[in-house]
Design a protein around this motif. Structure first.
Motif, PDB file in Angstrom:
ATOM      1  N   VAL A  31      -5.882   2.730  -7.248  1.00  0.00           N
ATOM      2  CA  VAL A  31      -6.308   3.596  -6.242  1.00  0.00           C
ATOM      3  C   VAL A  31      -7.524   3.243  -5.289  1.00  0.00           C
ATOM      4  O   VAL A  31      -8.628   2.900  -5.831  1.00  0.00           O
ATOM      5  N   ILE A  32      -6.983   3.023  -4.108  1.00  0.00           N
ATOM      6  CA  ILE A  32      -8.158   2.448  -3.307  1.00  0.00           C
ATOM      7  C   ILE A  32      -8.864   3.807  -2.478  1.00  0.00           C
ATOM      8  O   ILE A  32     -10.130   3.990  -2.453  1.00  0.00           O
ATOM      9  N   GLU A  33      -8.165   4.819  -2.375  1.00  0.00           N
ATOM     10  CA  GLU A  33      -8.730   6.290  -1.938  1.00  0.00           C
ATOM     11  C   GLU A  33      -7.971   7.315  -2.487  1.00  0.00           C
ATOM     12  O   GLU A  33      -6.638   7.309  -2.413  1.00  0.00           O
ATOM     13  N   ALA A  34      -8.614   8.243  -3.184  1.00  0.00           N
ATOM     14  CA  ALA A  34      -7.944   9.426  -3.899  1.00  0.00           C
ATOM     15  C   ALA A  34      -7.610  10.541  -2.788  1.00  0.00           C
ATOM     16  O   ALA A  34      -8.346  10.450  -1.691  1.00  0.00           O
ATOM     17  N   ALA A  35      -6.211  11.154  -2.931  1.00  0.00           N
ATOM     18  CA  ALA A  35      -5.992  12.100  -2.054  1.00  0.00           C
ATOM     19  C   ALA A  35      -6.891  13.264  -2.333  1.00  0.00           C
ATOM     20  O   ALA A  35      -7.119  13.797  -3.381  1.00  0.00           O
ATOM     21  N   GLN A  36      -7.211  13.965  -1.188  1.00  0.00           N
ATOM     22  CA  GLN A  36      -7.945  15.054  -1.310  1.00  0.00           C
ATOM     23  C   GLN A  36      -7.067  16.355  -1.226  1.00  0.00           C
ATOM     24  O   GLN A  36      -6.324  16.487  -0.391  1.00  0.00           O
ATOM     25  N   VAL A  37      -7.176  17.260  -2.202  1.00  0.00           N
ATOM     26  CA  VAL A  37      -6.113  18.387  -2.390  1.00  0.00           C
ATOM     27  C   VAL A  37      -6.904  19.429  -2.602  1.00  0.00           C
ATOM     28  O   VAL A  37      -8.174  19.715  -3.332  1.00  0.00           O
ATOM     29  N   VAL A  54       0.737  -1.240  -0.180  1.00  0.00           N
ATOM     30  CA  VAL A  54       0.023   0.019   0.061  1.00  0.00           C
ATOM     31  C   VAL A  54       0.933   1.377  -0.044  1.00  0.00           C
ATOM     32  O   VAL A  54       1.665   1.422   0.861  1.00  0.00           O
ATOM     33  N   GLU A  55       0.736   1.995  -0.950  1.00  0.00           N
ATOM     34  CA  GLU A  55       1.425   3.399  -1.180  1.00  0.00           C
ATOM     35  C   GLU A  55       0.430   4.549  -0.554  1.00  0.00           C
ATOM     36  O   GLU A  55      -0.640   4.625  -0.871  1.00  0.00           O
ATOM     37  N   ILE A  56       1.106   5.424   0.130  1.00  0.00           N
ATOM     38  CA  ILE A  56       0.376   6.697   0.420  1.00  0.00           C
ATOM     39  C   ILE A  56       0.215   7.774  -0.348  1.00  0.00           C
ATOM     40  O   ILE A  56       1.475   7.988  -1.000  1.00  0.00           O
ATOM     41  N   ILE A  57      -0.737   8.253  -0.866  1.00  0.00           N
ATOM     42  CA  ILE A  57      -0.742   9.280  -2.043  1.00  0.00           C
ATOM     43  C   ILE A  57      -0.903  10.558  -1.305  1.00  0.00           C
ATOM     44  O   ILE A  57      -1.679  11.010  -0.686  1.00  0.00           O
ATOM     45  N   SER A  58       0.455  11.304  -1.375  1.00  0.00           N
ATOM     46  CA  SER A  58       0.750  12.863  -0.845  1.00  0.00           C
ATOM     47  C   SER A  58       1.481  13.464  -1.624  1.00  0.00           C
ATOM     48  O   SER A  58       2.584  13.604  -1.532  1.00  0.00           O
ATOM     49  N   PRO A  59       0.990  14.110  -2.649  1.00  0.00           N
ATOM     50  CA  PRO A  59       1.329  14.942  -3.528  1.00  0.00           C
ATOM     51  C   PRO A  59       1.966  16.274  -2.864  1.00  0.00           C
ATOM     52  O   PRO A  59       1.554  16.785  -1.838  1.00  0.00           O
ATOM     53  N   GLU A  60       3.252  16.649  -3.432  1.00  0.00           N
ATOM     54  CA  GLU A  60       3.904  17.818  -3.000  1.00  0.00           C
ATOM     55  C   GLU A  60       3.162  19.122  -3.517  1.00  0.00           C
ATOM     56  O   GLU A  60       2.563  19.118  -4.731  1.00  0.00           O
ATOM     57  N   PRO A  61       2.933  20.412  -2.839  1.00  0.00           N
ATOM     58  CA  PRO A  61       2.532  21.575  -3.651  1.00  0.00           C
ATOM     59  C   PRO A  61       3.182  22.061  -4.380  1.00  0.00           C
ATOM     60  O   PRO A  61       4.634  21.775  -4.635  1.00  0.00           O
ATOM     61  N   GLY A  62       2.561  22.297  -5.616  1.00  0.00           N
ATOM     62  CA  GLY A  62       3.162  22.770  -6.878  1.00  0.00           C
ATOM     63  C   GLY A  62       3.062  21.436  -7.835  1.00  0.00           C
ATOM     64  O   GLY A  62       3.372  21.719  -9.179  1.00  0.00           O
ATOM     65  N   GLN A  63       2.936  20.380  -7.376  1.00  0.00           N
ATOM     66  CA  GLN A  63       2.899  19.146  -8.366  1.00  0.00           C
ATOM     67  C   GLN A  63       1.588  19.494  -9.037  1.00  0.00           C
ATOM     68  O   GLN A  63       0.565  19.636  -8.680  1.00  0.00           O
ATOM     69  N   SER A  64       1.645  18.804 -10.473  1.00  0.00           N
ATOM     70  CA  SER A  64       0.460  18.703 -11.019  1.00  0.00           C
ATOM     71  C   SER A  64      -0.817  17.741 -10.634  1.00  0.00           C
ATOM     72  O   SER A  64      -0.213  16.920  -9.985  1.00  0.00           O
ATOM     73  N   ASP A  88      -1.992  22.232  -1.520  1.00  0.00           N
ATOM     74  CA  ASP A  88      -2.017  21.742  -0.118  1.00  0.00           C
ATOM     75  C   ASP A  88      -2.916  20.445  -0.342  1.00  0.00           C
ATOM     76  O   ASP A  88      -3.852  20.127  -1.134  1.00  0.00           O
ATOM     77  N   VAL A  89      -2.456  19.437   0.843  1.00  0.00           N
ATOM     78  CA  VAL A  89      -3.139  18.252   0.786  1.00  0.00           C
ATOM     79  C   VAL A  89      -4.056  18.184   1.941  1.00  0.00           C
ATOM     80  O   VAL A  89      -3.462  18.217   2.963  1.00  0.00           O
ATOM     81  N   TYR A  90      -5.340  17.904   1.444  1.00  0.00           N
ATOM     82  CA  TYR A  90      -6.228  18.262   2.852  1.00  0.00           C
ATOM     83  C   TYR A  90      -6.332  16.765   3.474  1.00  0.00           C
ATOM     84  O   TYR A  90      -6.318  16.621   4.776  1.00  0.00           O
ATOM     85  N   LYS A  91      -6.198  15.711   2.621  1.00  0.00           N
ATOM     86  CA  LYS A  91      -6.105  14.437   3.126  1.00  0.00           C
ATOM     87  C   LYS A  91      -5.515  13.258   2.471  1.00  0.00           C
ATOM     88  O   LYS A  91      -5.802  13.284   1.128  1.00  0.00           O
ATOM     89  N   GLU A  92      -4.539  12.701   2.910  1.00  0.00           N
ATOM     90  CA  GLU A  92      -3.672  11.631   2.044  1.00  0.00           C
ATOM     91  C   GLU A  92      -4.662  10.555   1.226  1.00  0.00           C
ATOM     92  O   GLU A  92      -5.782  10.250   1.962  1.00  0.00           O
ATOM     93  N   GLY A  93      -4.166  10.011   0.237  1.00  0.00           N
ATOM     94  CA  GLY A  93      -4.922   8.946  -0.358  1.00  0.00           C
ATOM     95  C   GLY A  93      -4.254   7.459  -0.273  1.00  0.00           C
ATOM     96  O   GLY A  93      -2.965   7.567   0.278  1.00  0.00           O
ATOM     97  N   TYR A  94      -4.583   6.531  -0.615  1.00  0.00           N
ATOM     98  CA  TYR A  94      -3.947   5.263  -0.734  1.00  0.00           C
ATOM     99  C   TYR A  94      -3.888   4.500  -2.037  1.00  0.00           C
ATOM    100  O   TYR A  94      -5.000   4.502  -2.830  1.00  0.00           O
ATOM    101  N   GLU A  95      -2.962   3.952  -2.501  1.00  0.00           N
ATOM    102  CA  GLU A  95      -2.927   3.083  -3.591  1.00  0.00           C
ATOM    103  C   GLU A  95      -2.332   1.625  -3.462  1.00  0.00           C
ATOM    104  O   GLU A  95      -1.345   1.517  -2.655  1.00  0.00           O
ATOM    105  N   MET A  96      -2.837   0.597  -4.024  1.00  0.00           N
ATOM    106  CA  MET A  96      -2.140  -0.839  -3.721  1.00  0.00           C
ATOM    107  C   MET A  96      -2.394  -1.250  -5.229  1.00  0.00           C
ATOM    108  O   MET A  96      -3.484  -1.349  -5.732  1.00  0.00           O
ATOM    109  N   ALA A  97      -1.117  -1.984  -5.275  1.00  0.00           N
ATOM    110  CA  ALA A  97      -1.023  -2.572  -6.787  1.00  0.00           C
ATOM    111  C   ALA A  97      -1.514  -1.758  -7.783  1.00  0.00           C
ATOM    112  O   ALA A  97      -2.255  -2.528  -8.669  1.00  0.00           O
TER     113      ALA A  97
END
Length: 198
Positions: free
Chosen positions: A185-191, A140-150, A173-182
């Motif tokens: 996307v299990i849950e998209a990051a809220q930005v 499981v990977e955490i989806i946490s984009p950096e500010p300024g990222q597309s 800004d990242v409001y809530k991190e998301g999760y990705e597995m294999a």
């Protein structure tokens, strides 16, 4: 008389009928060969050979049909065993994950058992690290984009547009991190997304 005895009796009667039918067919074949022999011995021999060949073919067909029935039964049994094995492996995998998650829960319980004025932040941070490690072991990977990222519409859910110092249309800004597995996307990051570049 019991039902089993009745079944056995019926089967023996069916066998007797089949045997009588077979005897009748053989008698008819012999009669045909004899009838032809009255006119032509060579042709009678050929008829007899063809009748033997037909009988052998019928026997071979019966053997093949019997073999096919056994193969189908074996395949059905294989499918049942494979499904049961898959369910057992899934259960074992779940048990392993739960066992690792209970460690995380135990750490949280210990943190809450501290005195009300105790600083539990270091314990919570340690527990979060353990939890993230368990997620990593489960791919499981955490989806946490950096500010300024597309913004990636597949992985990011835009909550609102805000004024920010980052280029327009990029992650502010990242409001809530998301999760990705294999790669799913299990849950998209809220930005939040930058509205204007300043």
């Amino acid at each position: 008389m019991s039902d089993e005895a009745d079944v056995g009796h019926d089967e023996s009667e069916e066998g007797a009928v089949d045997e009588e039918a077979g005897d009748g067919e053989r008698a008819a074949e012999t009669a045909l060969a004899d009838a032809v022999a009255e006119y032509d011995d060579a042709l009678a021999a050929e008829v007899a050979a063809l009748e033997r060949e037909a009988a052998e073919s019928a026997e071979r067909v019966e053997e093949l049909e019997s073999s096919l029935r056994r193969t189908k039964a074996d395949f059905q049994n294989y499918k049942k065993r494979a499904k049961k094995r898959q369910e057992q492996e899934k259960a074992r995998a779940t048990e392993d994950l739960v066992a690792r998650l209970t460690d995380v829960r135990d750490n949280l319980v210990r943190a809450l058992d501290q005195d009300a004025d105790a600083d539990i932040r270091p314990g919570v941070e340690s527990t979060l690290e353990t939890f993230d490690r368990v997620l990593g072991e489960e791919n499981v990977e955490i989806i946490s984009p950096e500010p300024g990222q597309s913004v990636d519409p597949e992985r990011h859910e835009v909550m609102m547009r805000v004024d920010s110092e980052h280029p327009e249309g990029t992650v502010a800004d990242v409001y809530k991190e998301g999760y990705e597995m294999a790669d799913k996307v299990i849950e998209a990051a809220q930005v939040t997304v930058s509205d204007d570049e300043k």
